[in-house]
Design a protein around this motif. Structure first.
Motif, PDB file in Angstrom:
ATOM      1  N   ASP A 142       8.620  -2.230 -14.144  1.00 15.09           N
ATOM      2  CA  ASP A 142       8.277  -0.847 -14.445  1.00 15.09           C
ATOM      3  C   ASP A 142       8.275  -0.090 -13.118  1.00 15.09           C
ATOM      4  OD1 ASP A 142       7.181   1.599 -15.043  1.00 15.09           O
ATOM      5  OD2 ASP A 142       5.439   0.818 -16.116  1.00 15.09           O
ATOM      6  N   ALA A 143       9.345   0.632 -12.841  1.00 18.69           N
ATOM      7  CA  ALA A 143       9.512   1.288 -11.546  1.00 18.69           C
ATOM      8  C   ALA A 143       8.555   2.447 -11.331  1.00 18.69           C
ATOM      9  CB  ALA A 143      10.950   1.771 -11.390  1.00 18.69           C
ATOM     10  N   ASP A 144       7.821   2.830 -12.368  1.00 18.10           N
ATOM     11  CA  ASP A 144       6.832   3.900 -12.224  1.00 18.10           C
ATOM     12  C   ASP A 144       5.479   3.374 -11.775  1.00 18.10           C
ATOM     13  OD1 ASP A 144       8.587   5.940 -13.004  1.00 18.10           O
ATOM     14  OD2 ASP A 144       8.204   5.561 -15.125  1.00 18.10           O
ATOM     15  N   ARG A 145       5.360   2.044 -11.674  1.00 18.76           N
ATOM     16  CA  ARG A 145       4.090   1.439 -11.247  1.00 18.76           C
ATOM     17  C   ARG A 145       4.380   0.473 -10.102  1.00 18.76           C
ATOM     18  NH1 ARG A 145       0.920  -1.077 -16.074  1.00 18.76           N
ATOM     19  NH2 ARG A 145       2.989  -1.866 -16.688  1.00 18.76           N
ATOM     20  N   ILE A 146       4.277   0.979  -8.888  1.00 14.08           N
ATOM     21  CA  ILE A 146       4.645   0.210  -7.698  1.00 14.08           C
ATOM     22  C   ILE A 146       3.513   0.266  -6.675  1.00 14.08           C
ATOM     23  CG2 ILE A 146       6.274  -0.034  -5.781  1.00 14.08           C
ATOM     24  CD1 ILE A 146       7.605  -0.649  -8.388  1.00 14.08           C
ATOM     25  N   GLY A 147       3.191  -0.890  -6.090  1.00 20.05           N
ATOM     26  CA  GLY A 147       2.218  -0.972  -5.012  1.00 20.05           C
ATOM     27  C   GLY A 147       2.777  -1.794  -3.870  1.00 20.05           C
ATOM     28  N   ALA A 148       1.961  -2.026  -2.852  1.00 18.47           N
ATOM     29  CA  ALA A 148       2.396  -2.809  -1.701  1.00 18.47           C
ATOM     30  C   ALA A 148       1.209  -3.543  -1.094  1.00 18.47           C
ATOM     31  CB  ALA A 148       3.044  -1.910  -0.646  1.00 18.47           C
ATOM     32  N   PHE A 149       1.476  -4.726  -0.563  1.00 17.64           N
ATOM     33  CA  PHE A 149       0.444  -5.477   0.155  1.00 17.64           C
ATOM     34  C   PHE A 149       1.107  -6.301   1.242  1.00 17.64           C
ATOM     35  CE2 PHE A 149       1.958  -8.492  -2.931  1.00 17.64           C
ATOM     36  CZ  PHE A 149       1.773  -9.760  -2.382  1.00 17.64           C
ATOM     37  N   GLY A 150       0.306  -6.687   2.225  1.00 20.52           N
ATOM     38  CA  GLY A 150       0.863  -7.473   3.311  1.00 20.52           C
ATOM     39  C   GLY A 150      -0.199  -8.248   4.053  1.00 20.52           C
ATOM     40  N   PHE A 151       0.268  -9.277   4.779  1.00 23.52           N
ATOM     41  CA  PHE A 151      -0.605 -10.169   5.534  1.00 23.52           C
ATOM     42  C   PHE A 151      -0.399  -9.966   7.040  1.00 23.52           C
ATOM     43  CE2 PHE A 151       0.552 -12.221   1.538  1.00 23.52           C
ATOM     44  CZ  PHE A 151      -0.669 -12.638   1.042  1.00 23.52           C
ATOM     45  N   CYS A 152      -1.485  -9.852   7.786  1.00 23.36           N
ATOM     46  CA  CYS A 152      -1.431  -9.743   9.249  1.00 23.36           C
ATOM     47  C   CYS A 152      -0.512  -8.583   9.652  1.00 23.36           C
ATOM     48  CB  CYS A 152      -0.985 -11.077   9.857  1.00 23.36           C
ATOM     49  SG  CYS A 152      -2.094 -12.451   9.504  1.00 23.36           S
ATOM     50  N   PHE A 153       0.597  -8.863  10.341  1.00 22.21           N
ATOM     51  CA  PHE A 153       1.544  -7.808  10.689  1.00 22.21           C
ATOM     52  C   PHE A 153       2.004  -7.074   9.432  1.00 22.21           C
ATOM     53  CE2 PHE A 153       6.188  -6.919  10.894  1.00 22.21           C
ATOM     54  CZ  PHE A 153       6.105  -5.751  11.640  1.00 22.21           C
ATOM     55  N   GLY A 154       2.150  -7.823   8.339  1.00 21.48           N
ATOM     56  CA  GLY A 154       2.545  -7.202   7.073  1.00 21.48           C
ATOM     57  C   GLY A 154       1.508  -6.220   6.562  1.00 21.48           C
ATOM     58  N   GLY A 155       0.224  -6.511   6.847  1.00 17.87           N
ATOM     59  CA  GLY A 155      -0.829  -5.578   6.476  1.00 17.87           C
ATOM     60  C   GLY A 155      -0.697  -4.270   7.245  1.00 17.87           C
ATOM     61  N   SER A 156      -0.352  -4.383   8.537  1.00 16.43           N
ATOM     62  CA  SER A 156      -0.114  -3.186   9.341  1.00 16.43           C
ATOM     63  C   SER A 156       1.075  -2.405   8.786  1.00 16.43           C
ATOM     64  CB  SER A 156       0.174  -3.581  10.796  1.00 16.43           C
ATOM     65  OG  SER A 156      -0.882  -4.320  11.345  1.00 16.43           O
ATOM     66  N   ALA A 157       2.100  -3.133   8.352  1.00 12.90           N
ATOM     67  CA  ALA A 157       3.325  -2.491   7.861  1.00 12.90           C
ATOM     68  C   ALA A 157       3.073  -1.690   6.587  1.00 12.90           C
ATOM     69  CB  ALA A 157       4.402  -3.547   7.627  1.00 12.90           C
ATOM     70  N   VAL A 158       2.297  -2.246   5.653  1.00 16.33           N
ATOM     71  CA  VAL A 158       2.071  -1.505   4.407  1.00 16.33           C
ATOM     72  C   VAL A 158       1.171  -0.299   4.640  1.00 16.33           C
ATOM     73  CG1 VAL A 158       2.505  -3.505   2.928  1.00 16.33           C
ATOM     74  CG2 VAL A 158       0.149  -2.999   3.644  1.00 16.33           C
ATOM     75  N   LEU A 159       0.293  -0.375   5.644  1.00 16.41           N
ATOM     76  CA  LEU A 159      -0.522   0.794   5.969  1.00 16.41           C
ATOM     77  C   LEU A 159       0.355   1.946   6.452  1.00 16.41           C
ATOM     78  CD1 LEU A 159      -3.674  -0.730   7.719  1.00 16.41           C
ATOM     79  CD2 LEU A 159      -3.519   0.265   5.428  1.00 16.41           C
ATOM     80  N   GLU A 160       1.501   1.617   7.073  1.00 18.99           N
ATOM     81  CA  GLU A 160       2.410   2.681   7.504  1.00 18.99           C
ATOM     82  C   GLU A 160       3.033   3.403   6.312  1.00 18.99           C
ATOM     83  OE1 GLU A 160       2.808   3.977  10.548  1.00 18.99           O
ATOM     84  OE2 GLU A 160       1.171   2.609  11.054  1.00 18.99           O
TER      85      GLU A 160
END
Length: 266
Positions: free
Chosen positions: A133-151
């Motif tokens: 369902d392309a209308d319901r999208i989120g993001a998560f990440g670990f360590c450096f990935g956490g910094s990346a999703v905050l961007e």
């Protein structure tokens, strides 16, 4: 009896394979640069489900990150494991990983934001191919990935929500925070993580307030960096160690967060 068993064996041998977790390689481009990751989902059902962009730790797309994505996806999500280094750029050790991550999380986060937005667009484009369902999208990440999703959140990305697990909080000084952070943000942090200072936390909270963000910050006592990743080992003195108690609570909080956010997006 033997004949019956033989017939049954032939039927099973020719029957279609049972549905299972899929991890399908995928490539995309951001400008002239090519990236490669995986789309992970359970194909047991054709029902459309929300999607999540997952950014691994600074080691990038690895077998371990694929297994982590499978465990999180279950039959609830379609996950894109995002490559932000570029096709073929796979660090072999922490030194190489630090160099690649450092080149993207410096003062100017323009390239990192562009690559994150490219990964987000790539996931949305899979709606015609996978039960997304392309209308319901989120993001998560670990360590450096956490910094990346905050961007993604800082760039004003239109997402249901963003979760950082033991990620760095400091923004790039040359990448202006969006006038408005539109995506709700959940930060899950190890209280004993030496890489995240009290000053970083205070600055982040003030930054989010200034951007009008819907944000939550959770500290897990006794936990250090990498607390949500079983592959991190169990030596807290290295400031990168798995903490089972904190990890279970963090994954439950993330699941509740996305469930609430995606229900809101219905």
């Amino acid at each position: 009896m033997r004949r019956s068993l033989l017939v049954l064996g032939l039927l099973l041998a020719t029957a279609p394979a049972l549905a299972a977790m899929q991890a399908k390689p995928i490539e995309w481009k951001v400008g002239k640069e090519r990236f490669s990751g995986y789309v992970v989902y359970d194909d047991a059902s054709k029902d459309k489900r929300p999607g999540l962009v997952m950014v691994p730790n600074w080691m990038g797309v690895t077998k371990d990150s694929v297994e982590r994505a499978k465990a999180i996806a279950g039959d609830d999500y379609v996950i894109l494991i995002a490559d932000v280094y570029g096709k073929g750029n796979r660090p072999k050790n922490a030194k190489q990983a630090g160099a690649l991550a450092g080149s993207l999380r410096g003062d100017d986060r323009t390239r990192l934001r562009a690559r994150m937005q490219g990964a987000l667009a790539t996931l949305k484009a899979q709606a015609a191919k996978v039960p997304l369902d392309a209308d319901r999208i989120g993001a998560f990440g670990f360590c450096f990935g956490g910094s990346a999703v905050l961007e993604l959140a800082r760039a004003g990305g239109e997402l249901a929500g963003v979760v950082s697990l033991h990620g760095g909080l400091a923004p790039g000084v040359k990448s202006a925070t969006a006038a408005e952070v539109k995506a709700p943000v959940l930060v899950l942090n190890g209280a004993d993580d030496k890489a995240v200072s009290d000053a970083d936390i205070l600055a982040f909270e003030q930054e989010m307030d200034g951007a009008g963000a819907d944000w939550q910050f959770v500290d897990f006592s006794g936990a250090v960096h990498c607390f949500a990743e079983p592959s991190a080992g169990n030596d807290p003195s290295t400031n990168c160690a798995y903490d089972e108690r904190a990890a279970k609570r963090a994954y439950r909080m993330m699941d509740d967060f996305f469930e609430e956010r995606f229900d809101t997006a219905d």
